[in-house]
Scaffold this active site. Sequence first.
Site, PDB file in Angstrom:
ATOM      1  N   TYR A 149      21.095  54.828  17.320  1.00  0.00           N
ATOM      2  CA  TYR A 149      20.862  56.048  18.090  1.00  0.00           C
ATOM      3  C   TYR A 149      19.668  56.782  17.489  1.00  0.00           C
ATOM      4  O   TYR A 149      19.577  56.928  16.275  1.00  0.00           O
ATOM      5  CB  TYR A 149      22.092  56.968  18.038  1.00  0.00           C
ATOM      6  CG  TYR A 149      22.656  57.201  19.413  1.00  0.00           C
ATOM      7  CD1 TYR A 149      21.892  57.829  20.388  1.00  0.00           C
ATOM      8  CD2 TYR A 149      23.935  56.751  19.766  1.00  0.00           C
ATOM      9  CE1 TYR A 149      22.385  58.003  21.666  1.00  0.00           C
ATOM     10  CE2 TYR A 149      24.430  56.930  21.048  1.00  0.00           C
ATOM     11  CZ  TYR A 149      23.650  57.561  22.000  1.00  0.00           C
ATOM     12  OH  TYR A 149      24.130  57.723  23.264  1.00  0.00           O
TER      13      TYR A 149
ATOM     14  N   GLU B 181      18.042  59.834  19.177  1.00  0.00           N
ATOM     15  CA  GLU B 181      17.654  60.971  20.029  1.00  0.00           C
ATOM     16  C   GLU B 181      16.664  61.859  19.292  1.00  0.00           C
ATOM     17  O   GLU B 181      16.800  62.100  18.092  1.00  0.00           O
ATOM     18  CB  GLU B 181      18.889  61.793  20.399  1.00  0.00           C
ATOM     19  CG  GLU B 181      19.731  61.129  21.466  1.00  0.00           C
ATOM     20  CD  GLU B 181      20.926  61.979  21.876  1.00  0.00           C
ATOM     21  OE1 GLU B 181      21.223  62.973  21.193  1.00  0.00           O
ATOM     22  OE2 GLU B 181      21.556  61.632  22.886  1.00  0.00           O
TER      23      GLU B 181
ATOM     24  N   ASP C  78       0.751  56.996  39.284  1.00  0.00           N
ATOM     25  CA  ASP C  78       1.791  56.061  38.870  1.00  0.00           C
ATOM     26  C   ASP C  78       1.190  54.648  38.929  1.00  0.00           C
ATOM     27  O   ASP C  78       1.000  54.094  40.008  1.00  0.00           O
ATOM     28  CB  ASP C  78       2.968  56.221  39.837  1.00  0.00           C
ATOM     29  CG  ASP C  78       4.104  55.255  39.569  1.00  0.00           C
ATOM     30  OD1 ASP C  78       3.935  54.332  38.751  1.00  0.00           O
ATOM     31  OD2 ASP C  78       5.164  55.418  40.205  1.00  0.00           O
TER      32      ASP C  78
ATOM     33  N   THR D  69       5.463  51.507  34.598  1.00  0.00           N
ATOM     34  CA  THR D  69       6.460  50.590  34.044  1.00  0.00           C
ATOM     35  C   THR D  69       5.727  49.734  33.014  1.00  0.00           C
ATOM     36  O   THR D  69       4.490  49.716  32.982  1.00  0.00           O
ATOM     37  CB  THR D  69       7.038  49.651  35.114  1.00  0.00           C
ATOM     38  OG1 THR D  69       5.966  48.891  35.669  1.00  0.00           O
ATOM     39  CG2 THR D  69       7.734  50.423  36.225  1.00  0.00           C
TER      40      THR D  69
ATOM     41  N   LYS E 116       5.688  44.991  34.798  1.00  0.00           N
ATOM     42  CA  LYS E 116       5.071  44.362  35.972  1.00  0.00           C
ATOM     43  C   LYS E 116       3.812  43.613  35.512  1.00  0.00           C
ATOM     44  O   LYS E 116       3.938  42.721  34.697  1.00  0.00           O
ATOM     45  CB  LYS E 116       4.864  45.411  37.060  1.00  0.00           C
ATOM     46  CG  LYS E 116       6.222  45.962  37.545  1.00  0.00           C
ATOM     47  CD  LYS E 116       6.128  47.007  38.626  1.00  0.00           C
ATOM     48  CE  LYS E 116       7.513  47.545  38.952  1.00  0.00           C
ATOM     49  NZ  LYS E 116       7.481  48.665  39.915  1.00  0.00           N
TER      50      LYS E 116
ATOM     51  N   ARG F  63      11.302  45.437  30.368  1.00  0.00           N
ATOM     52  CA  ARG F  63      11.651  46.360  31.435  1.00  0.00           C
ATOM     53  C   ARG F  63      11.736  47.776  30.869  1.00  0.00           C
ATOM     54  O   ARG F  63      12.573  48.048  30.010  1.00  0.00           O
ATOM     55  CB  ARG F  63      13.015  45.919  31.996  1.00  0.00           C
ATOM     56  CG  ARG F  63      13.444  46.502  33.302  1.00  0.00           C
ATOM     57  CD  ARG F  63      14.523  45.626  33.928  1.00  0.00           C
ATOM     58  NE  ARG F  63      13.931  44.377  34.378  1.00  0.00           N
ATOM     59  CZ  ARG F  63      13.189  44.248  35.485  1.00  0.00           C
ATOM     60  NH1 ARG F  63      12.999  45.278  36.275  1.00  0.00           N
ATOM     61  NH2 ARG F  63      12.656  43.089  35.812  1.00  0.00           N
TER      62      ARG F  63
END
Length: 418
Positions: free
Chosen positions: A54, A56, A199, A225, A228, A234
Site C-alpha cells: 500500500y 497512498e 487525451d 493510457t 495502447k 494497462r
Amino acid sequence: MFNIKNKITKDKKISKILKKEKIRQENQVTLIASENYVSNAVLSAQGSIFTNKYAEGKIKNRYYAGCKYVDKIEKIAIERAKRLFCVKYVNVQPHSGTQANFAAYSSVLKYGDTILGMDLSHGGHLTHGSDVNFSGKLYNFIHYKTNKKGEIDYSNIRKLAKKHKPKMIVGGFSSYSGDCNWKKMRKISNEINAFLLVDISHIAGLIIAGLYNNPIPYAHIITSTTHKTLSGPRGGIILSNHDDKNLFKKIDSSVFPGCQGGPLVHVMLAKAIAFKEAYGQKFKNYQIQVIKNVKAMIKIFKKENFKIVSNGSKNHLFLLDLRKNNVTGKEIEERLYRANIVVNKNNIPDDDKKPSITSGIRIGTPAITRRGFLERESQKIAKWIIQIIKEKDNLNTILNIKNKVYKMCKLFPIYKNK
Ligand SMILES: *Cc1c(COP(=O)(O)O)cnc(C)c1O
C-alpha cells in the site's frame, strides 16, 4: 515472478483458462486498435511483489510505512516519463485512462461545468461526455463533429466554443484517423479562456516517435493510457507542461485522495520499464512500421473500392464504412472472428445504427506490428478481410482463411521463450 512458460498456480481450473487465452492470443490476428502486447519485462513487473504494498500518497509523503522502495520506483517512473514526453509534470498513479480523465477533469472543474469534446461516433471516447459514462453525467458536455470529409472541423469547434463558453475543450480520440492541429485548438481555447485537455491514449506511441502532431506544447493537461500504441502495462498517466505549479498540485490531489486510493505499485514499476523501452530507435522503428502497415492495408481496400472514413489514415488505425456493402459492423466482426481475425465493430460519423450493431469496423495495426508483421502480411490480411466481406457466409472461405491465419501466426510468435 510470473513467466509465460511457468505454471503460475496449482489451481487447475484457472491454469486451463490461462493456457487457452495464451493459445488464443498466439493464434489470432489482433487488429483491435487499442490492444498491444507487452514485453516479458513488463509482464513480469506486473506479477511482482510490489503488488503487496500500500502506498497512498506521494513520494516521501505516504500514509503507510515501508514505502522506501516504492518511492524509488515511482520516482524513476516519473523521471522517465518526463524525459520521454519532454514535460515538467507527470502523475503515474492513475489506474487507467478513464481514471486519468476523471482526475484531470475534477482537478480544474466543478461538477456541472461545460466541456466541449469530440462526438463519440466521430471518433471521441466514452469519457469525453457519453451520457452512459461519469463524464456525461457529471459535466455538461457539448460535442463537436468532423466535417463531410471526415476531418476535424475547427470552425465548428470555434462556433460551439463561442456559443457555449466551455471551461474546458477536450481533444483526442479513439477512432479518428485524421490529423489534428493542436495549435488551432489551443488558440480557440485561449479565445474563450478555457483549459485545453488532450487525451493521447491512442496516439501516445506515435507522438513519442515524432510521427503524429504533438499536442504537448499546446495542451494545459495531457492524459493517456500506457497500454495502447505505447505498449506498456494497462494503466493511465497525466502530464503537463504548464507553467502553473499550482495546477500540478491540483492534479496530484485530484488523483489521490480525490479519485483513487492506493496506487498499483506493480503497474507503476511496469510503467517505468515501458517508458525506458520507448526511448530508443527500436521503438521508433516499430511505430514507423505500424504506420506503414496501416498504409499497406488501406491501399488494398482502396483498390477494391472500399469506403474509408476520413478517406485514409495519418495514424495507426482506420475505419471501414460498410454501408455500401450492405452488412453491419456486428456481422463482419463476428464473421472475421470465425476466421481468427479480431476487429471491433465501430460507429461511423452520424451512424444510424446502434453501438451494438454499427455500420463500420475499426482496424488498427499496433498489435500485429509488435509481433513482427510487415506490409506483406498486412496486405494478405486486408485481402482476406475483403474476401470474407464479399463472399457472405461461405463456410469454406472462412475455414480456408482461418487456416492461413493460423500458419501466419505460427511464423510470428508473440512470446518466443515458451
Ligand atoms: C482507451 C481510451 C481511454 C480509456 O482508457 P481505459 O484504460 O480503458 O480506461 C480514454 N480515452 C481515450 C481517447 C481512449 O482511447
